[in-house]
Write an enzyme that holds these catalytic residues in place. Sequence first.
Site, PDB file in Angstrom:
ATOM      1  N   GLU A   1      -1.195  -3.468   5.928  1.00  0.00           N
ATOM      2  CA  GLU A   1      -1.479  -2.490   4.865  1.00  0.00           C
ATOM      3  C   GLU A   1      -1.485  -3.166   3.495  1.00  0.00           C
ATOM      4  O   GLU A   1      -0.548  -3.876   3.133  1.00  0.00           O
ATOM      5  CB  GLU A   1      -0.405  -1.385   4.936  1.00  0.00           C
TER       6      GLU A   1
ATOM      7  N   ASP B   1       3.347  -3.783   5.331  1.00  0.00           N
ATOM      8  CA  ASP B   1       2.773  -3.255   4.087  1.00  0.00           C
ATOM      9  C   ASP B   1       3.169  -4.181   2.944  1.00  0.00           C
ATOM     10  O   ASP B   1       4.348  -4.327   2.630  1.00  0.00           O
ATOM     11  CB  ASP B   1       3.305  -1.834   3.842  1.00  0.00           C
TER      12      ASP B   1
ATOM     13  N   SER C   1       9.404   3.597   7.526  1.00  0.00           N
ATOM     14  CA  SER C   1       9.005   2.494   6.659  1.00  0.00           C
ATOM     15  C   SER C   1      10.298   1.792   6.230  1.00  0.00           C
ATOM     16  O   SER C   1      11.172   2.419   5.643  1.00  0.00           O
ATOM     17  CB  SER C   1       8.266   3.080   5.451  1.00  0.00           C
TER      18      SER C   1
ATOM     19  N   LYS D   1      -2.403   9.545   1.406  1.00  0.00           N
ATOM     20  CA  LYS D   1      -1.244  10.182   0.786  1.00  0.00           C
ATOM     21  C   LYS D   1      -1.753  11.378  -0.004  1.00  0.00           C
ATOM     22  O   LYS D   1      -2.693  11.239  -0.802  1.00  0.00           O
ATOM     23  CB  LYS D   1      -0.519   9.215  -0.154  1.00  0.00           C
TER      24      LYS D   1
ATOM     25  N   ASP E   1      -4.239   1.382   1.100  1.00  0.00           N
ATOM     26  CA  ASP E   1      -3.393   2.435   0.516  1.00  0.00           C
ATOM     27  C   ASP E   1      -3.774   2.520  -0.971  1.00  0.00           C
ATOM     28  O   ASP E   1      -4.681   3.280  -1.346  1.00  0.00           O
ATOM     29  CB  ASP E   1      -1.910   2.064   0.750  1.00  0.00           C
TER      30      ASP E   1
ATOM     31  N   GLY F   1       3.512   8.200   2.833  1.00  0.00           N
ATOM     32  CA  GLY F   1       4.480   8.993   2.076  1.00  0.00           C
ATOM     33  C   GLY F   1       4.953   8.278   0.838  1.00  0.00           C
ATOM     34  O   GLY F   1       4.671   7.090   0.630  1.00  0.00           O
TER      35      GLY F   1
ATOM     36  N   LYS G   1       8.028  -3.559   5.025  1.00  0.00           N
ATOM     37  CA  LYS G   1       7.539  -4.022   3.728  1.00  0.00           C
ATOM     38  C   LYS G   1       7.606  -5.544   3.734  1.00  0.00           C
ATOM     39  O   LYS G   1       8.615  -6.114   4.171  1.00  0.00           O
ATOM     40  CB  LYS G   1       8.429  -3.470   2.611  1.00  0.00           C
TER      41      LYS G   1
HETATM   42  O1  OSB Z   1       3.218   1.755  -0.029  1.00  0.00           O
HETATM   43  O2  OSB Z   1       3.499   3.259   1.424  1.00  0.00           O
HETATM   44  C1  OSB Z   1       3.862   2.703   0.394  1.00  0.00           C
HETATM   45  C2  OSB Z   1       7.127   4.287  -0.818  1.00  0.00           C
HETATM   46  C3  OSB Z   1       6.943   4.225  -2.177  1.00  0.00           C
HETATM   47  C4  OSB Z   1       5.813   3.623  -2.671  1.00  0.00           C
HETATM   48  C5  OSB Z   1       4.847   3.116  -1.814  1.00  0.00           C
HETATM   49  C6  OSB Z   1       5.001   3.196  -0.448  1.00  0.00           C
HETATM   50  C7  OSB Z   1       6.195   3.751   0.056  1.00  0.00           C
HETATM   51  C8  OSB Z   1       6.534   3.797   1.472  1.00  0.00           C
HETATM   52  C9  OSB Z   1       7.494   4.862   1.924  1.00  0.00           C
HETATM   53  O3  OSB Z   1       6.160   2.972   2.274  1.00  0.00           O
HETATM   54  C10 OSB Z   1       6.932   5.762   2.934  1.00  0.00           C
HETATM   55  C11 OSB Z   1       7.804   6.983   3.114  1.00  0.00           C
HETATM   56  O4  OSB Z   1       7.699   7.940   2.326  1.00  0.00           O
HETATM   57  O5  OSB Z   1       8.603   6.977   4.051  1.00  0.00           O
HETATM   58 MG    MG Z   2       1.615   1.419   1.339  1.00  0.00          MG
END
Ligand code: OSB
Ligand code: MG
Length: 370
Positions: A215, A190, A137, A264, A240, A292, A165
Amino acid sequence: MPRVTAIEAFRVSLPLVHAFQTSSHRKSHLEHILVRVRDADGAVGWGEIASPSDPYYCPETADICWLTLERYLGPALLGAAWDEPTEVGALWARIRGHHFAKAGPEIACWDLWSRRTGLPLAGALGGERQTIEAGVSLGIEPAVADLLIQAGRYAAEGYRRIKLKIAPGWDVEPVRAVREAHPGLALHVDANGAYTEEQEDVFTALDHFGLTMIEQPYAPGALAAHARLQSRLETAVCLDESVDDLDQLDTALELGAGRVLNIKVSRMGGLAAARAAHDRAVEGGWQVWCGGMHEFGVGRAANVAIASLPGFTLPSDVSGSDKYYAHDVVEPPIRATDGQVPVPSAPGLGHEVDEALVRRIASATLSLEA
Ligand code: OSB
Ligand code: MG
Protein backbone atom coordinates in the site's frame (compact mmCIF):
# COMPACT_ATOMS: atom_id res chain seq x y z
CA MET A 1 -37.71 16.34 2.53
CA PRO A 2 -35.06 16.99 5.20
CA ARG A 3 -33.79 20.51 5.82
CA VAL A 4 -30.94 20.76 8.32
CA THR A 5 -31.61 23.66 10.68
CA ALA A 6 -29.03 22.99 13.39
CA ILE A 7 -25.47 21.71 13.32
CA GLU A 8 -23.37 21.02 16.39
CA ALA A 9 -19.74 19.94 16.41
CA PHE A 10 -17.73 18.49 19.29
CA ARG A 11 -13.97 18.15 19.50
CA VAL A 12 -13.26 14.93 21.28
CA SER A 13 -9.95 13.33 22.22
CA LEU A 14 -9.75 9.66 23.17
CA PRO A 15 -6.68 7.83 24.48
CA LEU A 16 -5.43 4.90 22.39
CA VAL A 17 -5.05 1.59 24.18
CA HIS A 18 -1.69 1.17 22.41
CA ALA A 19 0.42 3.96 20.84
CA PHE A 20 0.39 3.89 17.02
CA GLN A 21 3.37 4.83 14.87
CA THR A 22 3.48 5.21 11.09
CA SER A 23 6.31 6.30 8.78
CA SER A 24 5.50 9.92 9.70
CA HIS A 25 4.19 10.18 13.25
CA ARG A 26 3.46 8.55 16.60
CA LYS A 27 0.10 8.90 18.41
CA SER A 28 -1.13 8.12 21.90
CA HIS A 29 -4.45 10.04 21.57
CA LEU A 30 -6.74 10.73 18.65
CA GLU A 31 -8.72 13.94 18.39
CA HIS A 32 -11.72 13.83 16.06
CA ILE A 33 -14.75 16.06 15.49
CA LEU A 34 -18.20 14.59 16.01
CA VAL A 35 -20.97 16.32 14.06
CA ARG A 36 -24.66 16.30 15.01
CA VAL A 37 -27.24 17.54 12.54
CA ARG A 38 -30.94 18.15 13.26
CA ASP A 39 -33.60 18.84 10.65
CA ALA A 40 -36.73 21.01 10.78
CA ASP A 41 -38.80 17.96 11.87
CA GLY A 42 -36.48 17.18 14.78
CA ALA A 43 -34.74 14.17 13.20
CA VAL A 44 -31.08 13.79 14.21
CA GLY A 45 -28.00 12.28 12.57
CA TRP A 46 -24.34 11.93 13.57
CA GLY A 47 -21.12 12.01 11.58
CA GLU A 48 -17.40 12.12 12.29
CA ILE A 49 -14.56 14.21 10.93
CA ALA A 50 -11.65 11.79 11.29
CA SER A 51 -8.90 14.09 10.13
CA PRO A 52 -5.60 13.70 11.95
CA SER A 53 -4.65 16.60 14.22
CA ASP A 54 -1.47 17.16 12.15
CA PRO A 55 -0.84 17.44 8.38
CA TYR A 56 1.36 14.33 7.96
CA TYR A 57 -1.16 12.03 6.27
CA CYS A 58 -3.14 14.67 4.36
CA PRO A 59 -3.14 18.49 4.24
CA GLU A 60 -6.28 18.80 6.38
CA THR A 61 -5.99 18.94 10.16
CA ALA A 62 -8.63 18.99 12.90
CA ASP A 63 -8.19 22.77 13.29
CA ILE A 64 -8.65 23.37 9.56
CA CYS A 65 -11.71 21.10 9.45
CA TRP A 66 -13.27 22.95 12.38
CA LEU A 67 -12.85 26.28 10.58
CA THR A 68 -14.07 24.88 7.25
CA LEU A 69 -17.18 23.48 8.89
CA GLU A 70 -17.90 26.75 10.72
CA ARG A 71 -17.25 29.12 7.81
CA TYR A 72 -18.24 27.22 4.67
CA LEU A 73 -19.78 23.75 5.01
CA GLY A 74 -22.18 24.53 7.83
CA PRO A 75 -23.61 27.74 6.31
CA ALA A 76 -24.09 26.02 2.90
CA LEU A 77 -25.90 23.06 4.49
CA LEU A 78 -28.12 25.03 6.88
CA GLY A 79 -31.60 25.64 5.51
CA ALA A 80 -31.00 23.78 2.21
CA ALA A 81 -33.71 21.29 1.28
CA TRP A 82 -32.75 17.91 -0.18
CA ASP A 83 -34.55 14.67 -0.89
CA GLU A 84 -31.68 12.22 -0.62
CA PRO A 85 -28.25 12.45 1.03
CA THR A 86 -26.60 11.96 -2.40
CA GLU A 87 -27.57 15.62 -3.01
CA VAL A 88 -25.68 17.00 -0.01
CA GLY A 89 -22.26 16.94 -1.71
CA ALA A 90 -23.55 19.28 -4.43
CA LEU A 91 -24.25 21.98 -1.80
CA TRP A 92 -20.46 22.17 -1.38
CA ALA A 93 -19.50 21.85 -5.06
CA ARG A 94 -17.62 25.14 -5.15
CA ILE A 95 -15.61 24.35 -2.02
CA ARG A 96 -12.49 22.67 -3.36
CA GLY A 97 -11.01 19.70 -1.50
CA HIS A 98 -11.55 19.58 2.29
CA HIS A 99 -12.78 16.00 1.97
CA PHE A 100 -12.27 15.03 5.61
CA ALA A 101 -14.29 18.06 6.73
CA LYS A 102 -17.05 17.33 4.20
CA ALA A 103 -17.30 13.66 5.17
CA GLY A 104 -18.41 14.47 8.75
CA PRO A 105 -21.64 16.38 8.02
CA GLU A 106 -22.29 14.21 4.95
CA ILE A 107 -22.25 11.02 7.05
CA ALA A 108 -24.53 12.80 9.55
CA CYS A 109 -27.04 13.54 6.75
CA TRP A 110 -26.97 9.88 5.65
CA ASP A 111 -27.58 8.81 9.26
CA LEU A 112 -30.44 11.31 9.68
CA TRP A 113 -32.06 10.33 6.36
CA SER A 114 -31.76 6.57 6.85
CA ARG A 115 -33.20 6.86 10.38
CA ARG A 116 -36.11 8.89 8.99
CA THR A 117 -36.62 6.30 6.27
CA GLY A 118 -36.25 3.37 8.68
CA LEU A 119 -33.40 1.87 6.68
CA PRO A 120 -30.08 0.59 7.97
CA LEU A 121 -27.34 2.78 6.49
CA ALA A 122 -25.72 -0.23 4.80
CA GLY A 123 -28.98 -1.05 3.01
CA ALA A 124 -29.50 2.62 2.07
CA LEU A 125 -26.10 2.56 0.35
CA GLY A 126 -26.81 -0.68 -1.51
CA GLY A 127 -24.79 -2.92 0.82
CA GLU A 128 -25.48 -6.62 0.64
CA ARG A 129 -23.24 -8.24 3.23
CA GLN A 130 -24.41 -9.33 6.68
CA THR A 131 -20.86 -9.29 8.03
CA ILE A 132 -17.67 -7.68 6.85
CA GLU A 133 -14.22 -9.22 6.98
CA ALA A 134 -12.17 -7.22 9.49
CA GLY A 135 -8.42 -6.78 9.58
CA VAL A 136 -5.98 -4.96 11.85
CA SER A 137 -3.39 -2.35 11.00
CA LEU A 138 -0.25 -2.63 13.15
CA GLY A 139 2.02 0.36 13.69
CA ILE A 140 5.79 0.50 13.79
CA GLU A 141 7.03 -0.96 17.10
CA PRO A 142 10.26 -0.34 19.02
CA ALA A 143 11.50 -3.85 18.10
CA VAL A 144 10.43 -6.86 16.02
CA ALA A 145 9.69 -8.79 19.24
CA ASP A 146 7.06 -6.15 20.17
CA LEU A 147 5.48 -6.44 16.73
CA LEU A 148 5.28 -10.23 17.08
CA ILE A 149 3.41 -9.78 20.37
CA GLN A 150 0.88 -7.51 18.66
CA ALA A 151 0.48 -9.81 15.65
CA GLY A 152 0.09 -12.85 17.91
CA ARG A 153 -2.52 -11.10 20.01
CA TYR A 154 -4.78 -10.19 17.07
CA ALA A 155 -4.29 -13.52 15.30
CA ALA A 156 -5.40 -15.19 18.56
CA GLU A 157 -8.48 -12.92 18.63
CA GLY A 158 -9.49 -14.39 15.27
CA TYR A 159 -8.35 -11.71 12.81
CA ARG A 160 -7.09 -13.43 9.67
CA ARG A 161 -5.59 -10.39 7.96
CA ILE A 162 -2.91 -8.07 9.27
CA LYS A 163 -1.39 -4.98 7.72
CA LEU A 164 2.01 -3.77 8.82
CA LYS A 165 3.17 -0.17 8.66
CA ILE A 166 6.61 0.05 7.09
CA ALA A 167 9.22 2.80 6.69
CA PRO A 168 12.85 2.84 5.55
CA GLY A 169 14.73 0.77 8.15
CA TRP A 170 11.57 -1.08 9.24
CA ASP A 171 10.46 -3.19 6.29
CA VAL A 172 11.90 -6.54 5.13
CA GLU A 173 12.96 -7.72 8.58
CA PRO A 174 9.62 -7.23 10.40
CA VAL A 175 7.72 -8.62 7.40
CA ARG A 176 9.88 -11.75 7.35
CA ALA A 177 9.36 -12.24 11.11
CA VAL A 178 5.56 -11.91 10.99
CA ARG A 179 5.35 -14.05 7.85
CA GLU A 180 7.39 -16.84 9.51
CA ALA A 181 5.32 -16.71 12.69
CA HIS A 182 1.98 -16.64 10.80
CA PRO A 183 2.35 -18.43 7.46
CA GLY A 184 -1.43 -18.67 6.94
CA LEU A 185 -2.28 -15.05 7.59
CA ALA A 186 -3.26 -12.61 4.83
CA LEU A 187 -0.51 -10.04 5.21
CA HIS A 188 0.18 -6.69 3.58
CA VAL A 189 2.32 -3.59 4.11
CA ASP A 190 1.57 0.15 4.10
CA ALA A 191 4.42 2.64 3.56
CA ASN A 192 2.32 5.84 3.63
CA GLY A 193 4.41 7.17 0.77
CA ALA A 194 7.73 7.02 2.64
CA TYR A 195 9.86 5.63 -0.23
CA THR A 196 11.17 6.92 -3.56
CA GLU A 197 11.89 4.97 -6.72
CA GLU A 198 15.59 4.80 -5.79
CA GLN A 199 14.51 2.44 -3.01
CA GLU A 200 12.69 0.04 -5.33
CA ASP A 201 14.92 -2.85 -4.12
CA VAL A 202 12.91 -2.94 -0.89
CA PHE A 203 9.75 -3.75 -2.87
CA THR A 204 11.54 -6.29 -5.06
CA ALA A 205 12.57 -8.01 -1.80
CA LEU A 206 9.05 -7.76 -0.35
CA ASP A 207 7.70 -9.34 -3.55
CA HIS A 208 8.74 -12.80 -2.22
CA PHE A 209 6.60 -12.90 0.93
CA GLY A 210 3.22 -13.63 -0.63
CA LEU A 211 1.84 -10.25 0.46
CA THR A 212 -1.70 -9.40 -0.59
CA MET A 213 -0.54 -5.92 -1.55
CA ILE A 214 1.95 -3.11 -1.02
CA GLU A 215 0.00 0.00 0.00
CA GLN A 216 1.14 3.50 -1.02
CA PRO A 217 4.87 2.87 -1.47
CA TYR A 218 5.57 6.29 -3.04
CA ALA A 219 4.39 9.87 -2.59
CA PRO A 220 0.72 10.63 -3.34
CA GLY A 221 1.39 12.44 -6.63
CA ALA A 222 3.78 9.80 -7.99
CA LEU A 223 1.25 7.90 -10.11
CA ALA A 224 3.71 7.21 -12.94
CA ALA A 225 6.23 5.78 -10.47
CA HIS A 226 3.54 3.54 -8.99
CA ALA A 227 2.71 2.32 -12.51
CA ARG A 228 6.37 1.49 -13.20
CA LEU A 229 6.61 -0.38 -9.89
CA GLN A 230 3.41 -2.33 -10.54
CA SER A 231 4.74 -3.45 -13.93
CA ARG A 232 7.81 -4.97 -12.21
CA LEU A 233 6.09 -6.70 -9.27
CA GLU A 234 3.93 -9.78 -8.88
CA THR A 235 2.42 -8.28 -5.71
CA ALA A 236 -0.45 -5.86 -6.23
CA VAL A 237 0.23 -2.19 -5.59
CA CYS A 238 -2.56 -0.51 -3.59
CA LEU A 239 -3.24 3.23 -3.61
CA ASP A 240 -4.45 5.17 -0.57
CA GLU A 241 -3.19 8.80 -0.36
CA SER A 242 -2.87 9.00 -4.18
CA VAL A 243 -6.62 8.89 -4.79
CA ASP A 244 -9.03 11.34 -3.25
CA ASP A 245 -11.31 11.98 -6.20
CA LEU A 246 -12.65 10.19 -9.27
CA ASP A 247 -10.35 12.06 -11.68
CA GLN A 248 -7.27 10.84 -9.84
CA LEU A 249 -8.79 7.36 -9.84
CA ASP A 250 -9.31 7.57 -13.62
CA THR A 251 -5.67 8.53 -14.11
CA ALA A 252 -4.53 5.69 -11.85
CA LEU A 253 -6.70 3.18 -13.72
CA GLU A 254 -5.47 4.39 -17.09
CA LEU A 255 -1.80 4.29 -16.07
CA GLY A 256 -2.08 0.93 -14.29
CA ALA A 257 -0.68 2.61 -11.17
CA GLY A 258 -1.82 -0.35 -9.06
CA ARG A 259 -4.42 -3.10 -8.94
CA VAL A 260 -6.09 -2.32 -5.60
CA LEU A 261 -7.74 0.75 -4.06
CA ASN A 262 -8.02 1.51 -0.35
CA ILE A 263 -11.32 3.42 -0.09
CA LYS A 264 -11.68 5.69 2.92
CA VAL A 265 -14.95 7.51 3.43
CA SER A 266 -13.07 10.54 4.82
CA ARG A 267 -10.44 10.75 2.11
CA MET A 268 -13.03 10.58 -0.65
CA GLY A 269 -15.23 13.23 1.02
CA GLY A 270 -18.19 11.18 2.22
CA LEU A 271 -20.26 8.07 1.68
CA ALA A 272 -21.62 8.99 -1.76
CA ALA A 273 -18.10 9.72 -3.04
CA ALA A 274 -16.76 6.50 -1.50
CA ARG A 275 -19.53 4.54 -3.19
CA ALA A 276 -18.75 6.21 -6.54
CA ALA A 277 -15.06 5.29 -6.16
CA HIS A 278 -16.08 1.70 -5.41
CA ASP A 279 -18.22 1.57 -8.56
CA ARG A 280 -15.54 3.12 -10.78
CA ALA A 281 -12.63 1.03 -9.45
CA VAL A 282 -14.55 -2.24 -9.73
CA GLU A 283 -15.63 -1.33 -13.26
CA GLY A 284 -11.95 -0.66 -14.06
CA GLY A 285 -10.99 -4.15 -12.87
CA TRP A 286 -9.38 -3.21 -9.54
CA GLN A 287 -10.11 -4.79 -6.19
CA VAL A 288 -11.21 -2.49 -3.38
CA TRP A 289 -11.32 -2.59 0.41
CA CYS A 290 -12.32 -0.22 3.17
CA GLY A 291 -9.53 1.63 4.96
CA GLY A 292 -9.76 3.58 8.18
CA MET A 293 -8.46 6.55 10.13
CA HIS A 294 -8.69 5.07 13.64
CA GLU A 295 -12.30 6.24 13.68
CA PHE A 296 -14.37 6.53 16.82
CA GLY A 297 -17.62 4.55 16.74
CA VAL A 298 -19.52 6.98 14.50
CA GLY A 299 -17.01 6.94 11.65
CA ARG A 300 -16.33 3.26 12.28
CA ALA A 301 -20.04 2.44 11.85
CA ALA A 302 -20.03 4.40 8.56
CA ASN A 303 -17.03 2.31 7.44
CA VAL A 304 -18.89 -0.90 8.28
CA ALA A 305 -21.84 0.29 6.19
CA ILE A 306 -19.79 1.16 3.09
CA ALA A 307 -17.74 -2.04 3.42
CA SER A 308 -20.96 -4.03 3.02
CA LEU A 309 -21.10 -3.08 -0.69
CA PRO A 310 -20.50 -6.09 -2.95
CA GLY A 311 -17.25 -4.83 -4.53
CA PHE A 312 -15.39 -4.67 -1.19
CA THR A 313 -13.84 -8.11 -1.69
CA LEU A 314 -10.66 -7.70 0.37
CA PRO A 315 -10.60 -7.52 4.20
CA SER A 316 -10.94 -4.03 5.66
CA ASP A 317 -9.01 -2.00 8.24
CA VAL A 318 -12.29 -1.89 10.19
CA SER A 319 -11.37 -3.72 13.37
CA GLY A 320 -13.41 -3.67 16.58
CA SER A 321 -13.47 -0.44 18.64
CA ASP A 322 -11.41 -2.21 21.33
CA LYS A 323 -8.36 -2.39 19.04
CA TYR A 324 -8.00 1.36 19.65
CA TYR A 325 -10.28 2.58 22.45
CA ALA A 326 -11.10 1.26 25.89
CA HIS A 327 -14.36 3.24 25.84
CA ASP A 328 -15.93 4.23 22.52
CA VAL A 329 -18.49 7.02 22.03
CA VAL A 330 -21.22 4.67 20.72
CA GLU A 331 -23.36 1.92 22.19
CA PRO A 332 -22.83 -0.85 21.50
CA PRO A 333 -19.19 -0.46 20.45
CA ILE A 334 -18.17 -2.03 17.13
CA ARG A 335 -17.20 -5.63 17.83
CA ALA A 336 -15.31 -8.19 15.76
CA THR A 337 -15.92 -11.87 16.40
CA ASP A 338 -13.64 -14.37 14.73
CA GLY A 339 -12.38 -11.61 12.42
CA GLN A 340 -15.88 -10.57 11.30
CA VAL A 341 -17.87 -7.44 12.13
CA PRO A 342 -21.66 -7.77 11.85
CA VAL A 343 -23.48 -5.20 9.69
CA PRO A 344 -26.26 -3.69 11.86
CA SER A 345 -29.87 -4.01 10.75
CA ALA A 346 -31.20 -1.11 12.87
CA PRO A 347 -31.94 2.19 11.06
CA GLY A 348 -29.12 4.64 10.39
CA LEU A 349 -25.61 3.92 11.64
CA GLY A 350 -27.09 1.20 13.86
CA HIS A 351 -25.15 2.40 16.92
CA GLU A 352 -26.34 5.05 19.38
CA VAL A 353 -24.04 7.94 20.26
CA ASP A 354 -23.51 8.42 24.00
CA GLU A 355 -24.46 12.07 23.72
CA ALA A 356 -24.03 12.86 27.41
CA LEU A 357 -20.49 11.50 27.26
CA VAL A 358 -19.67 13.46 24.10
CA ARG A 359 -20.96 16.72 25.58
CA ARG A 360 -19.04 16.08 28.80
CA ILE A 361 -15.65 15.28 27.27
CA ALA A 362 -15.70 17.71 24.31
CA SER A 363 -12.87 20.25 24.55
CA ALA A 364 -14.75 22.65 22.25
CA THR A 365 -18.26 22.83 20.83
CA LEU A 366 -19.68 24.66 17.86
CA SER A 367 -23.34 25.43 17.32
CA LEU A 368 -24.77 26.74 14.04
CA GLU A 369 -28.44 27.41 13.37
CA ALA A 370 -30.43 28.35 10.30
O1 OSB B 1 -2.60 4.82 5.83
O2 OSB B 1 -4.24 3.56 6.24
C1 OSB B 1 -3.48 4.46 6.59
C2 OSB B 1 -4.30 5.47 10.19
C3 OSB B 1 -4.06 6.82 10.13
C4 OSB B 1 -3.58 7.36 8.96
C5 OSB B 1 -3.38 6.57 7.84
C6 OSB B 1 -3.64 5.22 7.88
C7 OSB B 1 -4.06 4.65 9.10
C8 OSB B 1 -4.27 3.23 9.31
C9 OSB B 1 -5.22 2.81 10.40
O3 OSB B 1 -3.65 2.37 8.71
C10 OSB B 1 -6.34 2.01 9.92
C11 OSB B 1 -7.41 1.89 10.97
O4 OSB B 1 -8.24 2.80 11.12
O5 OSB B 1 -7.42 0.87 11.67
MG1 MG C 1 -2.75 3.63 4.07
